[in-house]
Scaffold this motif. Structure first.
Motif, PDB file in Angstrom:
ATOM      1  N   LEU A  23      -1.019  -7.138   2.690  1.00 51.18           N
ATOM      2  CA  LEU A  23       0.152  -6.717   3.454  1.00 51.18           C
ATOM      3  C   LEU A  23      -0.159  -6.610   4.941  1.00 51.18           C
ATOM      4  N   ALA A  24      -1.320  -6.064   5.271  1.00 53.72           N
ATOM      5  CA  ALA A  24      -1.680  -5.914   6.694  1.00 53.72           C
ATOM      6  C   ALA A  24      -1.837  -7.275   7.371  1.00 53.72           C
ATOM      7  N   LEU A  25      -2.556  -8.184   6.729  1.00 50.71           N
ATOM      8  CA  LEU A  25      -2.779  -9.498   7.342  1.00 50.71           C
ATOM      9  C   LEU A  25      -1.475 -10.283   7.485  1.00 50.71           C
ATOM     10  N   LEU A  59      11.044  -2.672   1.463  1.00 53.33           N
ATOM     11  CA  LEU A  59      10.909  -3.234   0.117  1.00 53.33           C
ATOM     12  C   LEU A  59       9.650  -4.083  -0.012  1.00 53.33           C
ATOM     13  N   ASN A  60       9.354  -4.848   1.018  1.00 51.87           N
ATOM     14  CA  ASN A  60       8.152  -5.690   0.991  1.00 51.87           C
ATOM     15  C   ASN A  60       6.893  -4.844   0.840  1.00 51.87           C
ATOM     16  N   VAL A  61       6.836  -3.742   1.541  1.00 44.94           N
ATOM     17  CA  VAL A  61       5.670  -2.860   1.463  1.00 44.94           C
ATOM     18  C   VAL A  61       5.629  -2.140   0.116  1.00 44.94           C
ATOM     19  N   GLY A 103      -6.897  -4.631  -1.981  1.00 43.44           N
ATOM     20  CA  GLY A 103      -6.381  -5.991  -1.868  1.00 43.44           C
ATOM     21  C   GLY A 103      -4.946  -6.005  -1.392  1.00 43.44           C
ATOM     22  N   CYS A 104      -4.142  -5.093  -1.924  1.00 45.01           N
ATOM     23  CA  CYS A 104      -2.743  -5.003  -1.509  1.00 45.01           C
ATOM     24  C   CYS A 104      -2.637  -4.630  -0.039  1.00 45.01           C
ATOM     25  N   ALA A 105      -3.396  -3.619   0.362  1.00 40.71           N
ATOM     26  CA  ALA A 105      -3.369  -3.192   1.765  1.00 40.71           C
ATOM     27  C   ALA A 105      -3.820  -4.332   2.679  1.00 40.71           C
TER      28      ALA A 105
END
Length: 180
Positions: A96-98, A130-132, A91-93
Motif C-alpha cells: 500500500l505504501a509503495l 476503501l483501498n487502504v 507485506g500489506c503495509a
C-alpha cells in the motif's frame, strides 16, 4: 492571481468535505477492523503459495480462500512475489505504501499548479479509505493509468509501457482505447 488565497466559499466547501471524509474514515474503521485487508489476503496468499508450490498454476489447485478467488493473470503475481517473502501485515503495509507513493508522484506530476489540493483530495477520498481498509490495488492502477496519460504526448513509449502494465487488470486494460 496564482498566489491569491482561494475565495471563502471554496475554503468553506473544502473544510466541510474534509470533515465529512474524516468522519467517514473514523465511522467505518471499526467495521473494517473486524475483517481487514480482504483483497490483500488474496494477493498475499497467491505470493506465498507460489513459494510453497513453486508454480503459479498450483496456486489455483491449492487455493485456500474459497470466498476470495484469484482472478488475476499470472503477470500480476510477478509483481507480488517480493511481498510473498514478508509477513501478512508487513507485506500489506509495504504494498500500500509503495503504490500510494507512486500514485502521489503521478498526481504531483499530473496536477500542475493545484498539486496540494489534488493530493489532499486523494488522501481524503472515500476510495482511498476503501483501498487502504481492503488492501486493494487501486493506487497501482491509478498510478499506471494517470502516468500513461501524462506521458502520452511527450514520451509515447513510456506511456505504452505503463498502459501495458495495466494488463494485470484486464477489464481496465480493455478500457484504455476507449479512454484515449
Amino acid at each position: 492571481r496564482r498566489d491569491a488565497p482561494p475565495p471563502a466559499p471554496l475554503r468553506a466547501a473544502f473544510l466541510l468535505c474534509s470533515l465529512c471524509s474524516l468522519c467517514g474514515w473514523w465511522s467505518t474503521a471499526a467495521e473494517f477492523a473486524a475483517d481487514p485487508f480482504q483483497d490483500w489476503a488474496v494477493f498475499h496468499s497467491a505470493a506465498t503459495a507460489y513459494f510453497r508450490f513453486g508454480d503459479w498454476s498450483a496456486i489455483l489447485a491449492n487455493w485456500t480462500l474459497p470466498d476470495h478467488p484469484w482472478l488475476y493473470p499470472p503477470s500480476f503475481l510477478l509483481l507480488l512475489l517480493p511481498v510473498g517473502t514478508t509477513g501478512f501485515g508487513a507485506g500489506c503495509a509495504l504494498f500500500l505504501a509503495l503504490t500510494f507513493v507512486g500514485m502521489i508522484a503521478t498526481v504531483w506530476r499530473f496536477a500542475a499548479e493545484r498539486r496540494w489540493l489534488c493530493i489532499l483530495a486523494l488522501i481524503l477520498s472515500p476510495a482511498t479509505m476503501l483501498n487502504v481498509y481492503l488492501g486493494q490495488n487501486a493506487f497501482l492502477s491509478g498510478a499506471l493509468f494517470f502516468g500513461g496519460a501524462l506521458a502520452l504526448s511527450t514520451r509515447p513509449i513510456l506511456a505504452g509501457s505503463l498502459f501495458g502494465f495495466l494488463i494485470y487488470k484486464p477489464q481496465i486494460a480493455l478500457m484504455i482505447p476507449a479512454a484515449l
